[in-house]
Design a protein around this motif. Structure first.
Motif, mmCIF file in Angstrom:
data_model
loop_
_atom_site.group_PDB
_atom_site.id
_atom_site.type_symbol
_atom_site.label_atom_id
_atom_site.label_comp_id
_atom_site.label_asym_id
_atom_site.label_seq_id
_atom_site.Cartn_x
_atom_site.Cartn_y
_atom_site.Cartn_z
ATOM 1 N N ARG A 37 149.701 54.504 60.000
ATOM 2 C CA ARG A 37 150.651 54.532 61.107
ATOM 3 C C ARG A 37 151.801 53.576 60.813
ATOM 4 O O ARG A 37 151.667 52.647 60.019
ATOM 5 N N GLN A 38 152.899 53.848 61.474
ATOM 6 C CA GLN A 38 154.070 52.988 61.340
ATOM 7 C C GLN A 38 154.731 52.834 62.696
ATOM 8 O O GLN A 38 155.177 53.823 63.293
ATOM 9 N N ALA A 39 154.766 51.598 63.155
ATOM 10 C CA ALA A 39 155.439 51.277 64.410
ATOM 11 C C ALA A 39 156.880 50.877 64.097
ATOM 12 O O ALA A 39 157.188 50.441 62.986
ATOM 13 N N PRO A 40 157.775 51.014 65.068
ATOM 14 C CA PRO A 40 159.176 50.659 64.844
ATOM 15 C C PRO A 40 159.326 49.228 64.337
ATOM 16 O O PRO A 40 158.749 48.298 64.900
ATOM 17 N N GLY A 41 160.066 49.067 63.247
ATOM 18 C CA GLY A 41 160.307 47.743 62.701
ATOM 19 C C GLY A 41 159.161 47.142 61.916
ATOM 20 O O GLY A 41 159.235 45.977 61.499
ATOM 21 N N LYS A 42 158.100 47.932 61.720
ATOM 22 C CA LYS A 42 156.935 47.414 60.998
ATOM 23 C C LYS A 42 156.656 48.266 59.768
ATOM 24 O O LYS A 42 157.090 49.409 59.664
ATOM 25 N N GLN A 43 155.885 47.696 58.855
ATOM 26 C CA GLN A 43 155.490 48.425 57.663
ATOM 27 C C GLN A 43 154.398 49.432 57.991
ATOM 28 O O GLN A 43 153.663 49.282 58.971
ATOM 29 N N ARG A 44 154.329 50.444 57.160
ATOM 30 C CA ARG A 44 153.269 51.434 57.328
ATOM 31 C C ARG A 44 151.921 50.758 57.080
ATOM 32 O O ARG A 44 151.757 49.992 56.116
ATOM 33 N N GLU A 45 150.964 51.060 57.950
ATOM 34 C CA GLU A 45 149.670 50.385 57.956
ATOM 35 C C GLU A 45 148.556 51.386 57.687
ATOM 36 O O GLU A 45 148.461 52.424 58.359
ATOM 37 N N LEU A 46 147.682 51.066 56.740
ATOM 38 C CA LEU A 46 146.515 51.891 56.478
ATOM 39 C C LEU A 46 145.483 51.665 57.575
ATOM 40 O O LEU A 46 145.106 50.530 57.852
ATOM 41 N N LEU A 47 145.026 52.759 58.178
ATOM 42 C CA LEU A 47 144.055 52.662 59.271
ATOM 43 C C LEU A 47 142.646 53.014 58.839
ATOM 44 O O LEU A 47 141.683 52.333 59.201
ATOM 45 N N ALA A 48 142.513 54.114 58.121
ATOM 46 C CA ALA A 48 141.187 54.615 57.808
ATOM 47 C C ALA A 48 141.260 55.539 56.601
ATOM 48 O O ALA A 48 142.265 56.210 56.387
ATOM 49 N N THR A 49 140.162 55.538 55.836
ATOM 50 C CA THR A 49 140.031 56.468 54.725
ATOM 51 C C THR A 49 138.664 57.120 54.755
ATOM 52 O O THR A 49 137.699 56.549 55.293
ATOM 53 N N ILE A 50 138.599 58.302 54.170
ATOM 54 C CA ILE A 50 137.333 59.002 54.041
ATOM 55 C C ILE A 50 137.300 59.644 52.664
ATOM 56 O O ILE A 50 138.239 60.337 52.265
ATOM 57 N N THR A 51 136.210 59.401 51.932
ATOM 58 C CA THR A 51 136.102 59.939 50.587
ATOM 59 C C THR A 51 135.557 61.367 50.624
ATOM 60 O O THR A 51 135.186 61.890 51.683
ATOM 61 N N SER A 52 135.452 61.964 49.444
ATOM 62 C CA SER A 52 134.899 63.311 49.355
ATOM 63 C C SER A 52 133.446 63.334 49.801
ATOM 64 O O SER A 52 132.968 64.349 50.301
ATOM 65 N N SER A 53 132.747 62.227 49.648
ATOM 66 C CA SER A 53 131.341 62.148 50.077
ATOM 67 C C SER A 53 131.213 61.584 51.493
ATOM 68 O O SER A 53 130.120 61.228 51.924
ATOM 69 N N ARG A 54 132.358 61.495 52.195
ATOM 70 C CA ARG A 54 132.424 61.086 53.594
ATOM 71 C C ARG A 54 132.133 59.605 53.815
ATOM 72 O O ARG A 54 131.791 59.213 54.940
ATOM 73 N N THR A 55 132.279 58.791 52.807
ATOM 74 C CA THR A 55 132.267 57.347 53.001
ATOM 75 C C THR A 55 133.570 56.949 53.683
ATOM 76 O O THR A 55 134.644 57.377 53.265
ATOM 77 N N THR A 56 133.448 56.141 54.723
ATOM 78 C CA THR A 56 134.630 55.773 55.508
ATOM 79 C C THR A 56 134.893 54.267 55.441
ATOM 80 O O THR A 56 133.970 53.464 55.261
ATOM 81 N N ASN A 57 136.152 53.924 55.604
ATOM 82 C CA ASN A 57 136.571 52.529 55.713
ATOM 83 C C ASN A 57 137.673 52.441 56.754
ATOM 84 O O ASN A 57 138.467 53.372 56.910
ATOM 85 N N TYR A 58 137.698 51.293 57.453
ATOM 86 C CA TYR A 58 138.644 51.123 58.546
ATOM 87 C C TYR A 58 139.336 49.766 58.466
ATOM 88 O O TYR A 58 138.751 48.774 58.026
ATOM 89 N N ALA A 59 140.562 49.760 58.941
ATOM 90 C CA ALA A 59 141.250 48.490 59.128
ATOM 91 C C ALA A 59 140.597 47.751 60.292
ATOM 92 O O ALA A 59 140.087 48.373 61.238
ATOM 93 N N ASP A 60 140.632 46.439 60.235
ATOM 94 C CA ASP A 60 140.027 45.643 61.302
ATOM 95 C C ASP A 60 140.640 45.960 62.662
ATOM 96 O O ASP A 60 139.965 45.903 63.691
ATOM 97 N N SER A 61 141.916 46.337 62.651
ATOM 98 C CA SER A 61 142.622 46.570 63.904
ATOM 99 C C SER A 61 142.115 47.788 64.667
ATOM 100 O O SER A 61 142.337 47.912 65.869
ATOM 101 N N VAL A 62 141.433 48.695 63.959
ATOM 102 C CA VAL A 62 140.971 49.924 64.622
ATOM 103 C C VAL A 62 139.471 50.131 64.503
ATOM 104 O O VAL A 62 138.932 51.088 65.077
ATOM 105 N N LYS A 63 138.805 49.260 63.782
ATOM 106 C CA LYS A 63 137.358 49.392 63.607
ATOM 107 C C LYS A 63 136.672 49.397 64.968
ATOM 108 O O LYS A 63 137.036 48.637 65.864
#
Length: 114
Positions: A37-63
């Motif tokens: 996501r990218q808020a006005p005036g801020k850098q783009r932020e990674l929130l979450a990823t999911i691999t092909s095997s469905r392993t997930t990772n989250y940023a602390d801000s949205v965990k």
């Protein structure tokens, strides 16, 4: 490569939204996908990823509030967002990295406001 994000909108604090991203033009099931996501005036932020095997990772801000998932048959990735806060207001993008290049969808606006 095409990534089409949808599902954004206006929601009250504490509410929920589910974002969707339809993918095409690459071998979806073997690639990790991400939401940013990218808020006005801020850098783009990674929130979450999911691999092909469905392993997930989250940023602390949205965990514990956001959940990423995928449907390899439909070639879609989702972001379930709960307990939304005003600071979650941003344009949300789905992303895939193919080789050394990142590809982005067009983004969908999420506004959290009363």
């Amino acid at each position: 490569v095409q990534l089409q994000a949808s599902g954004g909108g206006l929601v009250q604090p504490g509410g929920s939204l589910r974002l969707s991203c339809a993918a095409s033009g690459f071998f979806f099931s073997i690639n990790a996908m991400g939401w940013y996501r990218q808020a006005p005036g801020k850098q783009r932020e990674l929130l979450a990823t999911i691999t092909s095997s469905r392993t997930t990772n989250y940023a602390d801000s949205v965990k514990d509030r956001f959940t990423i998932s995928r449907d390899n048959v439909k070639k879609m990735v989702f972001l379930q967002m709960n307990s939304l806060k005003p600071e979650d207001t941003a344009v949300y993008y789905c992303q895939v990295a193919l080789g050394s290049r990142d590809y982005w969808g067009q983004g969908t606006q999420v506004t959290v406001s009363s």
